[in-house]
Design a protein around this motif. Structure first.
Motif, short mmCIF file in Angstrom:
data_model
loop_
_atom_site.label_atom_id
_atom_site.label_comp_id
_atom_site.label_asym_id
_atom_site.label_seq_id
_atom_site.Cartn_x
_atom_site.Cartn_y
_atom_site.Cartn_z
N LEU A 1 0.84 -1.21 0.00
CA LEU A 1 0.00 0.00 0.00
C LEU A 1 0.88 1.25 0.00
O LEU A 1 2.01 1.20 0.47
CB LEU A 1 -0.90 0.01 1.24
CG LEU A 1 -2.05 -0.97 1.25
CD1 LEU A 1 -2.69 -1.01 2.62
CD2 LEU A 1 -3.09 -0.61 0.20
N PRO A 2 0.36 2.36 -0.53
CA PRO A 2 1.17 3.59 -0.53
C PRO A 2 1.31 4.17 0.88
O PRO A 2 0.65 3.70 1.81
CB PRO A 2 0.36 4.53 -1.43
CG PRO A 2 -1.04 4.04 -1.35
CD PRO A 2 -0.95 2.56 -1.16
N MET A 3 2.09 5.21 1.01
CA MET A 3 2.29 5.95 2.26
C MET A 3 2.85 5.07 3.38
O MET A 3 2.37 5.11 4.52
CB MET A 3 0.98 6.61 2.72
CG MET A 3 0.44 7.64 1.75
SD MET A 3 -1.31 8.00 2.02
CE MET A 3 -1.25 8.82 3.58
N GLN A 4 3.86 4.27 3.05
CA GLN A 4 4.48 3.43 4.08
C GLN A 4 5.25 4.32 5.06
O GLN A 4 6.02 5.19 4.66
CB GLN A 4 5.45 2.43 3.43
CG GLN A 4 4.76 1.36 2.60
CD GLN A 4 3.99 0.35 3.44
OE1 GLN A 4 4.37 0.05 4.56
NE2 GLN A 4 2.90 -0.17 2.89
N ILE A 5 5.01 4.11 6.33
CA ILE A 5 5.65 4.93 7.36
C ILE A 5 6.25 4.03 8.43
O ILE A 5 5.63 3.02 8.82
CB ILE A 5 4.61 5.90 8.01
CG1 ILE A 5 4.12 6.90 6.97
CG2 ILE A 5 5.20 6.63 9.21
CD1 ILE A 5 2.98 7.77 7.47
N TYR A 6 7.42 4.38 8.92
CA TYR A 6 8.01 3.62 10.02
C TYR A 6 7.61 4.28 11.35
O TYR A 6 7.81 5.47 11.54
CB TYR A 6 9.54 3.58 9.88
CG TYR A 6 10.22 2.85 11.02
CD1 TYR A 6 9.96 1.48 11.23
CD2 TYR A 6 11.07 3.51 11.89
CE1 TYR A 6 10.56 0.81 12.28
CE2 TYR A 6 11.67 2.83 12.95
CZ TYR A 6 11.41 1.48 13.14
OH TYR A 6 12.01 0.82 14.19
N PHE A 7 7.02 3.50 12.21
CA PHE A 7 6.61 4.01 13.52
C PHE A 7 7.67 3.61 14.53
O PHE A 7 7.71 2.45 14.97
CB PHE A 7 5.23 3.44 13.91
CG PHE A 7 4.11 3.89 12.99
CD1 PHE A 7 3.40 5.05 13.25
CD2 PHE A 7 3.80 3.15 11.86
CE1 PHE A 7 2.39 5.47 12.40
CE2 PHE A 7 2.78 3.57 11.01
CZ PHE A 7 2.08 4.72 11.27
N GLU A 8 8.55 4.57 14.89
CA GLU A 8 9.73 4.25 15.72
C GLU A 8 9.36 3.65 17.07
O GLU A 8 9.92 2.65 17.50
CB GLU A 8 10.59 5.50 15.97
CG GLU A 8 11.04 6.28 14.74
CD GLU A 8 10.02 7.27 14.26
OE1 GLU A 8 9.07 7.56 15.01
OE2 GLU A 8 10.13 7.75 13.12
N LYS A 9 8.41 4.30 17.73
CA LYS A 9 8.05 3.87 19.09
C LYS A 9 7.59 2.42 19.12
O LYS A 9 7.89 1.66 20.03
CB LYS A 9 6.95 4.78 19.66
CG LYS A 9 7.49 6.05 20.28
CD LYS A 9 7.82 5.82 21.74
CE LYS A 9 8.95 6.71 22.25
NZ LYS A 9 8.67 8.12 22.20
N SER A 10 6.80 2.04 18.09
CA SER A 10 6.26 0.67 18.07
C SER A 10 7.19 -0.27 17.33
O SER A 10 7.03 -1.49 17.43
CB SER A 10 4.89 0.66 17.39
OG SER A 10 4.02 1.56 18.02
N GLY A 11 8.12 0.28 16.58
CA GLY A 11 9.03 -0.55 15.81
C GLY A 11 8.36 -1.29 14.67
O GLY A 11 8.74 -2.42 14.35
N VAL A 12 7.33 -0.70 14.08
CA VAL A 12 6.62 -1.36 12.97
C VAL A 12 6.52 -0.40 11.78
O VAL A 12 6.59 0.82 11.94
CB VAL A 12 5.20 -1.81 13.36
CG1 VAL A 12 5.24 -2.91 14.39
CG2 VAL A 12 4.38 -0.64 13.87
#
Lengths: 309, 265
Positions: free
Chosen positions: A164-175
């Motif tokens: 899917l577009p708009m892939q984002i890394y969520f640092e706090k959750s590590g996902v």
């Protein structure tokens, strides 16, 4: 011992109400749920009209979740980025759910559908979490016995979601997720929560654990952060449009719940994520059993005040 | 002369006899003691620590009178939800049920069984007892034709649970003297009763008839902080909503800040 509530137009034992706040606030800090699914029926039992119980509870959840969010923020457990995406979805879903319920009510028979949805959702979520966390706890015991390192959940790669577009890394959750995933999940929870007339914490928490694959402690902090905003919106709208917020009732509840939320956070630090999950699962299942009993046993009174579930 | 006197002795007794008879008649038909009644207090203030109150109804009537005290809210409609079995399995709220021409509060106390001191017509005329109240109520409901008898008795049970409906027959005690009897009773005022003006009727009953009636009014009103907060909630709802949110946020963060020891890692 007694205090008169100007909006609920009834008198309550204030020690009892502060105690209820303390208990539910503890659960809030521990599991990241608002506790509306427990508090509203408890308030109704002490004579508060259902609509006022739900609206005033939302008001006190603002305080409990603010207290809990601050405590979890200090522990580094709040994923703001994820929280905001879920919130956007939740707002849209909540508004859609309110419209949907109007349509359902107009067509008749909606209450039956709502009640069944509620029981099924609680039952499924509770059972799934119970079985999963029990399994995880056993696995952990085995691993510990064998001296192995604890296996951490690794997000699946290469699936449809990762394309899917708009892939984002969520640092706090590590996902890593597409921003659309939390938004769409937020919409779904928002719709269900609005239909069932609850805040949705008990749905959002499993969604974050199992679908967004966030670590349990970050789930709790992020859920509280999100609930705080949802309940600010609900409190204001209920006060403004329906005049159902009893501020004195909310004050009594929040005296207990803000302290309870702190105690819950402190207790949560001492427990393992799977232990937290299994405890929440047991509470959700207990509530399910209570609702099923209410549905199947003849009530003492065949009349009730309007509003509520 | 003697004859004259003796002749006049007979008719001379007559006025005395008449006087005696008149006195006897007057004594036997002495004016009955008129009903007097008072309530105290006449106003109940609902303040922050209010948990209901007590009112005393007292008065006097004739020696043989029975008394009835009836307290009512103005007639109105009560909109409630009714429960039943949905799809034949689950007990749940099935729809709205409306009771019209009934008071939100109805309390009757009497010094004797109502049916033993008044006939049905009189009980109905003064709306005394649940049977009389039932005759005036109109019940309508969504998705069903309500059985009036059944749902009225459900309403009574529901209201009795909140202490808003009470019928206590024969519980009022009287103190007798030869020419009058007095009564004084303390009534628990339920905190569930809404602010408003309530009518207290005191009836004196003699020989199967209501012979006298007094009417008093009890005002229940909010005062102090309770009144101010209720006023703010309804008159300035947006401000009230903002205050509710801000105070909750500040309290939450303040308690969170106090407990900072429980936090950082």
């Amino acid at each position: 011992m007694y205090m008169y509530l100007p909006i609920a137009l009834t008198s309550v034992n204030y020690l009892l109400v502060v105690g209820l706040g303390l208990g539910v606030g503890l659960l809030s800090g521990l599991f990241g749920v608002g506790g509306g699914f427990l508090m509203t029926p408890l308030l109704m039992m002490i004579g508060i009209p259902p609509t006022i119980a739900a609206a005033s509870d939302a008001n006190q959840i603002v305080a409990a979740s603010a207290s809990g969010t601050l405590a979890h923020w200090r522990l580094g457990n709040v994923d703001y980025k994820m929280g905001i995406f879920l919130l956007i979805g939740g707002f849209v879903g909540g508004a859609a759910g309110v419209q949907l319920i109007k349509v359902l009510r107009a067509s008749g028979g909606a209450d039956f559908l709502i009640k069944i949805t509620y029981v099924v959702m609680l039952g499924v979520v509770g059972s799934f979490m119970f079985v999963e966390s029990l399994h995880a706890l056993r696995q952990q015991k085995k691993n510990n016995a064998a001296g192995k390192e604890e296996k951490t959940a690794v997000p699946k790669k290469g699936g449809l979601l990762s394309r899917l577009p708009m892939q984002i890394y969520f640092e706090k959750s590590g996902v890593t997720h597409s921003a659309l995933v939390p938004i769409v999940l937020g919409v779904l929870v928002g719709v269900l929560a609005a239909i069932m007339g609850v805040g949705g914490g008990f749905l959002m928490v499993p969604v974050m654990i199992y679908m967004l694959r966030m670590p349990m402690h970050v789930v709790v902090g992020t859920s509280l952060f999100q609930i705080m905003f949802t309940c600010i919106e609900v409190t204001f709208l209920q006060a403004y449009t329906n005049h159902t917020v009893d501020f004195f009732l909310a004050i009594l509840l929040l005296v207990g719940s803000t302290f309870g939320a702190q105690a819950g956070t402190a207790l949560g630090k001492k427990l393992h994520g799977d232990q937290l999950k299994i405890l929440l699962a047991i509470i959700v299942l207990a509530v399910t059993v209570k609702i099923v009993l209410e549905l199947t046993l003849q009530p003492d009174f065949l009349l009730a005040y309007a509003g509520g579930h | 002369m003697r004859d004259f006197i003796s002749n006049h002795r007979g008719p001379g007794r007559l006025p005395l006899l008449f006087l005696f008879a008149a006195l006897l008649l007057l004594w036997s038909e002495r004016p009955a003691q008129a009903l007097t009644a008072q309530i105290a207090p006449e106003q109940i203030d609902i303040n922050l620590l209010y948990h209901g109150g007590k009112i005393t109804v007292s008065g006097a009537g004739d020696a043989t009178d029975d008394f009835i005290v009836k307290i009512t809210a103005p007639d109105g409609a009560s909109h409630l939800k009714y429960k039943g079995k949905a799809a034949g399995i689950f007990w749940m709220k099935l729809g709205e049920i409306t009771f019209e021409h009934i008071p939100a509060l109805y309390k009757v106390f009497s010094s004797n069984r109502l049916a033993s001191i008044l006939n049905t017509e009189a009980l109905d005329a003064y709306r005394l007892g649940y049977a009389s109240l039932a005759k005036q109520v109109e019940i309508s409901a969504e998705h069903m034709t309500p059985d009036k008898k059944r749902w009225f008795s459900e309403l009574v049970r529901f209201k009795e649970q909140d202490n808003l409906y009470t019928v206590q027959e024969g519980t009022m005690t009287r103190s007798h003297t030869p020419d009058k009897n007095t009564f004084s009773m303390e009534i628990d005022w339920p905190y569930q009763a809404r602010p408003g003006i309530y009518t207290v009727e005191i009836l004196a009953v003699r020989d199967g008839h209501v012979v006298d009636k007094k009417e008093k009014f009890l005002t229940v009103r909010q005062s102090g902080l309770v009144k101010q907060l209720a006023g703010l909630a309804f008159d300035r709802a947006a401000l009230y909503g903002v205050i509710a949110v801000v105070i909750a946020l500040v309290s939450g963060f303040a308690v969170g800040a106090v407990f900072k020891g429980g936090g950082s890692h």
